[in-house]
Each structure stands twice: as C-alpha cells, then as structure tokens.
Design a protein around this motif. Sequence first.
Motif, PDB file in Angstrom:
ATOM      1  N   LEU A  69      -1.067  -9.460   0.684  1.00 47.92           N
ATOM      2  CA  LEU A  69      -1.503 -10.813   0.344  1.00 47.92           C
ATOM      3  C   LEU A  69      -2.783 -11.142   1.098  1.00 47.92           C
ATOM      4  O   LEU A  69      -2.782 -11.275   2.320  1.00 47.92           O
ATOM      5  CB  LEU A  69      -0.400 -11.816   0.683  1.00 47.92           C
ATOM      6  CG  LEU A  69       0.923 -11.586  -0.072  1.00 47.92           C
ATOM      7  CD1 LEU A  69       2.006 -12.518   0.457  1.00 47.92           C
ATOM      8  CD2 LEU A  69       0.726 -11.776  -1.566  1.00 47.92           C
ATOM      9  N   ALA A  70      -3.870 -11.278   0.343  1.00 52.29           N
ATOM     10  CA  ALA A  70      -5.187 -11.542   0.914  1.00 52.29           C
ATOM     11  C   ALA A  70      -5.482 -13.034   0.886  1.00 52.29           C
ATOM     12  O   ALA A  70      -5.015 -13.765   0.017  1.00 52.29           O
ATOM     13  CB  ALA A  70      -6.252 -10.775   0.138  1.00 52.29           C
ATOM     14  N   MET A  71      -6.305 -13.491   1.822  1.00 53.33           N
ATOM     15  CA  MET A  71      -6.587 -14.921   1.920  1.00 53.33           C
ATOM     16  C   MET A  71      -7.685 -15.399   0.981  1.00 53.33           C
ATOM     17  O   MET A  71      -7.768 -16.590   0.693  1.00 53.33           O
ATOM     18  CB  MET A  71      -6.952 -15.280   3.364  1.00 53.33           C
ATOM     19  CG  MET A  71      -5.789 -15.141   4.316  1.00 53.33           C
ATOM     20  SD  MET A  71      -4.464 -16.325   3.935  1.00 53.33           S
ATOM     21  CE  MET A  71      -3.050 -15.462   4.625  1.00 53.33           C
ATOM     22  N   THR A  72      -8.534 -14.494   0.489  1.00 51.58           N
ATOM     23  CA  THR A  72      -9.575 -14.880  -0.465  1.00 51.58           C
ATOM     24  C   THR A  72      -9.743 -13.787  -1.513  1.00 51.58           C
ATOM     25  O   THR A  72      -9.258 -12.654  -1.349  1.00 51.58           O
ATOM     26  CB  THR A  72     -10.945 -15.097   0.221  1.00 51.58           C
ATOM     27  OG1 THR A  72     -11.440 -13.834   0.689  1.00 51.58           O
ATOM     28  CG2 THR A  72     -10.850 -16.066   1.388  1.00 51.58           C
ATOM     29  N   CYS A  73     -10.470 -14.125  -2.567  1.00 53.98           N
ATOM     30  CA  CYS A  73     -10.771 -13.136  -3.611  1.00 53.98           C
ATOM     31  C   CYS A  73     -11.597 -11.983  -3.039  1.00 53.98           C
ATOM     32  O   CYS A  73     -11.399 -10.823  -3.413  1.00 53.98           O
ATOM     33  CB  CYS A  73     -11.524 -13.798  -4.761  1.00 53.98           C
ATOM     34  SG  CYS A  73     -10.617 -15.108  -5.594  1.00 53.98           S
ATOM     35  N   ARG A  74     -12.522 -12.310  -2.155  1.00 53.57           N
ATOM     36  CA  ARG A  74     -13.334 -11.248  -1.546  1.00 53.57           C
ATOM     37  C   ARG A  74     -12.476 -10.312  -0.705  1.00 53.57           C
ATOM     38  O   ARG A  74     -12.670  -9.087  -0.730  1.00 53.57           O
ATOM     39  CB  ARG A  74     -14.434 -11.866  -0.678  1.00 53.57           C
ATOM     40  CG  ARG A  74     -15.383 -10.824  -0.083  1.00 53.57           C
ATOM     41  CD  ARG A  74     -16.475 -11.473   0.750  1.00 53.57           C
ATOM     42  NE  ARG A  74     -15.941 -12.062   1.967  1.00 53.57           N
ATOM     43  CZ  ARG A  74     -15.746 -11.368   3.104  1.00 53.57           C
ATOM     44  NH1 ARG A  74     -15.991 -10.074   3.150  1.00 53.57           N
ATOM     45  NH2 ARG A  74     -15.276 -11.981   4.179  1.00 53.57           N
ATOM     46  N   HIS A  75     -11.538 -10.865   0.033  1.00 57.14           N
ATOM     47  CA  HIS A  75     -10.629 -10.017   0.811  1.00 57.14           C
ATOM     48  C   HIS A  75      -9.853  -9.080  -0.113  1.00 57.14           C
ATOM     49  O   HIS A  75      -9.666  -7.895   0.193  1.00 57.14           O
ATOM     50  CB  HIS A  75      -9.639 -10.873   1.606  1.00 57.14           C
ATOM     51  CG  HIS A  75     -10.278 -11.692   2.669  1.00 57.14           C
ATOM     52  ND1 HIS A  75      -9.810 -12.937   3.011  1.00 57.14           N
ATOM     53  CD2 HIS A  75     -11.345 -11.460   3.482  1.00 57.14           C
ATOM     54  CE1 HIS A  75     -10.558 -13.432   3.992  1.00 57.14           C
ATOM     55  NE2 HIS A  75     -11.493 -12.562   4.280  1.00 57.14           N
ATOM     56  N   ARG A  76      -9.388  -9.622  -1.216  1.00 59.89           N
ATOM     57  CA  ARG A  76      -8.629  -8.803  -2.170  1.00 59.89           C
ATOM     58  C   ARG A  76      -9.490  -7.663  -2.711  1.00 59.89           C
ATOM     59  O   ARG A  76      -9.057  -6.507  -2.774  1.00 59.89           O
ATOM     60  CB  ARG A  76      -8.115  -9.688  -3.311  1.00 59.89           C
ATOM     61  CG  ARG A  76      -7.367  -8.948  -4.405  1.00 59.89           C
ATOM     62  CD  ARG A  76      -6.896  -9.927  -5.479  1.00 59.89           C
ATOM     63  NE  ARG A  76      -6.265  -9.247  -6.581  1.00 59.89           N
ATOM     64  CZ  ARG A  76      -6.923  -8.765  -7.636  1.00 59.89           C
ATOM     65  NH1 ARG A  76      -8.231  -8.922  -7.719  1.00 59.89           N
ATOM     66  NH2 ARG A  76      -6.268  -8.156  -8.599  1.00 59.89           N
ATOM     67  N   THR A  77     -10.721  -7.985  -3.094  1.00 62.00           N
ATOM     68  CA  THR A  77     -11.625  -6.974  -3.633  1.00 62.00           C
ATOM     69  C   THR A  77     -11.931  -5.896  -2.597  1.00 62.00           C
ATOM     70  O   THR A  77     -11.902  -4.690  -2.902  1.00 62.00           O
ATOM     71  CB  THR A  77     -12.944  -7.636  -4.089  1.00 62.00           C
ATOM     72  OG1 THR A  77     -12.658  -8.589  -5.115  1.00 62.00           O
ATOM     73  CG2 THR A  77     -13.921  -6.600  -4.624  1.00 62.00           C
ATOM     74  N   THR A  78     -12.203  -6.313  -1.366  1.00 60.88           N
ATOM     75  CA  THR A  78     -12.522  -5.362  -0.306  1.00 60.88           C
ATOM     76  C   THR A  78     -11.316  -4.487   0.034  1.00 60.88           C
ATOM     77  O   THR A  78     -11.448  -3.270   0.218  1.00 60.88           O
ATOM     78  CB  THR A  78     -12.996  -6.102   0.957  1.00 60.88           C
ATOM     79  OG1 THR A  78     -14.107  -6.925   0.625  1.00 60.88           O
ATOM     80  CG2 THR A  78     -13.403  -5.127   2.047  1.00 60.88           C
ATOM     81  N   ALA A  79     -10.144  -5.100   0.105  1.00 64.04           N
ATOM     82  CA  ALA A  79      -8.930  -4.331   0.399  1.00 64.04           C
ATOM     83  C   ALA A  79      -8.666  -3.284  -0.683  1.00 64.04           C
ATOM     84  O   ALA A  79      -8.286  -2.145  -0.375  1.00 64.04           O
ATOM     85  CB  ALA A  79      -7.741  -5.274   0.530  1.00 64.04           C
ATOM     86  N   LEU A  80      -8.903  -3.656  -1.935  1.00 69.02           N
ATOM     87  CA  LEU A  80      -8.667  -2.710  -3.035  1.00 69.02           C
ATOM     88  C   LEU A  80      -9.704  -1.591  -3.050  1.00 69.02           C
ATOM     89  O   LEU A  80      -9.406  -0.467  -3.468  1.00 69.02           O
ATOM     90  CB  LEU A  80      -8.656  -3.440  -4.371  1.00 69.02           C
ATOM     91  CG  LEU A  80      -7.409  -4.292  -4.620  1.00 69.02           C
ATOM     92  CD1 LEU A  80      -7.564  -5.117  -5.896  1.00 69.02           C
ATOM     93  CD2 LEU A  80      -6.168  -3.405  -4.698  1.00 69.02           C
ATOM     94  N   ALA A  81     -10.923  -1.896  -2.604  1.00 66.87           N
ATOM     95  CA  ALA A  81     -11.932  -0.844  -2.506  1.00 66.87           C
ATOM     96  C   ALA A  81     -11.529   0.199  -1.462  1.00 66.87           C
ATOM     97  O   ALA A  81     -11.804   1.394  -1.612  1.00 66.87           O
ATOM     98  CB  ALA A  81     -13.289  -1.444  -2.154  1.00 66.87           C
ATOM     99  N   LEU A  82     -10.867  -0.266  -0.398  1.00 65.07           N
ATOM    100  CA  LEU A  82     -10.414   0.641   0.657  1.00 65.07           C
ATOM    101  C   LEU A  82      -9.086   1.320   0.317  1.00 65.07           C
ATOM    102  O   LEU A  82      -8.815   2.424   0.794  1.00 65.07           O
ATOM    103  CB  LEU A  82     -10.274  -0.134   1.967  1.00 65.07           C
ATOM    104  CG  LEU A  82     -11.573  -0.696   2.557  1.00 65.07           C
ATOM    105  CD1 LEU A  82     -11.268  -1.645   3.707  1.00 65.07           C
ATOM    106  CD2 LEU A  82     -12.483   0.426   3.019  1.00 65.07           C
TER     107      LEU A  82
END
Length: 245
Positions: free
Chosen positions: A87-100
């Motif tokens: 569970l990410a706190m922002t859309c950018r966090h979600r995108t970055t986590a998925l890239a990793l």
Amino acid sequence: MRVLFVCTGNMCRSPLAERILRARVTDTLGPELAATVSVASAGLETRPDLPMDRHTAKILTRAGLDSEGFRTRTFDRTLAEESDLVLAMTCRHRTTALALAPRTMRRTFTLIEASDLVRQADLTGLDQVPLAHRGAELATRLQDCRARRPVNKLDDVPDPIGRSMRIHKDVARRVTAALQPIADALLTGGAGEEPEPNVVADVGGAPAVPSPLADRPPPERRVDPHASVRHPNRQRGNTKSSGRR
C-alpha cells in the motif's frame, strides 16, 4: 499475512499506517495470533536506521499507540515480493515501487485506492479464508474490480514532513479513515459499518475527515518579512509627480 506500507522517507506516513494497523491487529486478534501477522513499512528515498518523525511519534503516543523502537528501512524488490499487500501513499510511490518490483503489480495499490476498492469488492467468504492467506486473497479481489476505479491524484496522501502539527494531524486523520475498511477486511472479512475511533482524537484539532477522498489540507502560508507590501487603498499607477497635475 504480510502487509507493507510505502512512502518517500519512511518517517511520517508509512510508519503511522504501520503502527495504526499493528495496534488494530493486536486488539482484534490478541497478542498470540497477532504475532503471525507482519505489518511493515519502507521508504523509496530514505536512509536506513533513522527515527520516526517527532510529530508522527507524538500523534501515536497521545493516541495510546506504540511509537517506540521504530527505525527507517529502504524499499527493495524482495521486501515487496514477500508481501501479500503493498500500500503506497501516493500514485508516484506506487509507480516507483512497481518499477522496482514489477511482479507485484496485482497486489500493489495506493492506500486510498485500496480503501475504496474494499467497499466495491465482493468480500463474500473472505472471513472463511485462513488468516495466513487472507491478505493475498484480498489483493486478488481488489484487483478483480480495479478497472472500475482508475487511480487519480486524489489518491495521494500529502507529505507532512517539515510542516506544522496541524498538517500532521490532518494526514493522520486521512490515513486512519483509509485504513479502517482495509483492516476490517483483513481481520474480520468485511468492510465494516461503523467508523473506528480516530487515532488523533486525543491530540485535538478539527473533527475527523469524513472521507478518505476529502480535499487535501491547504499548504501553509509563508510570509516573507522582506517582501514589499502594497497599500490596499493605493491604486496601481497612481503616483505623484513633483509639481505636475
């Protein structure tokens, strides 16, 4: 069952969510069964082994929740892949986590996205799923209805780092409200009917945010003491010249 919260520095938002959910897990399941549930957090742009933000710690402490012993940790692919729900706190966090960690696509959501999806998902029989597998099963059910609810900027929980206690409390209210249906689904198999007591009730301030999609708190206004101030009654261009009319 393993739940992971993700933000930027792992000092405010994600540790707040971690400690709130941990407390709910213990209260609902009891210490022995709660020990089988992993609730963790990590930062995408942090250094490891830093303490929690002091405002976040104060909010947790005054609400009677544990703020001791926390140290930051850095997000990595293994941590995400070992989690049932990210569970990410922002859309950018979600995108970055998925890239990793691209293999976690079907179980990675923003916090507020997941909160809304829980209310839309079919939770029939979720309470019959063994606790160890319930996080993964909930992620599957949220994924099944994800197309009906696109991610948008309203999903972002703003970063309160370096800002006033009022902003920290606003963020805490939003995180608390968003966590409630997720915790209900994970621990009881349902989305819940009545709101949980607010984690910031003992800290004072404005009433609890009624919806996790409430307007973001306004930015703090900063006044530059060296800036020129225009007199309210002086019209632009109305200047006096020496002796001329």
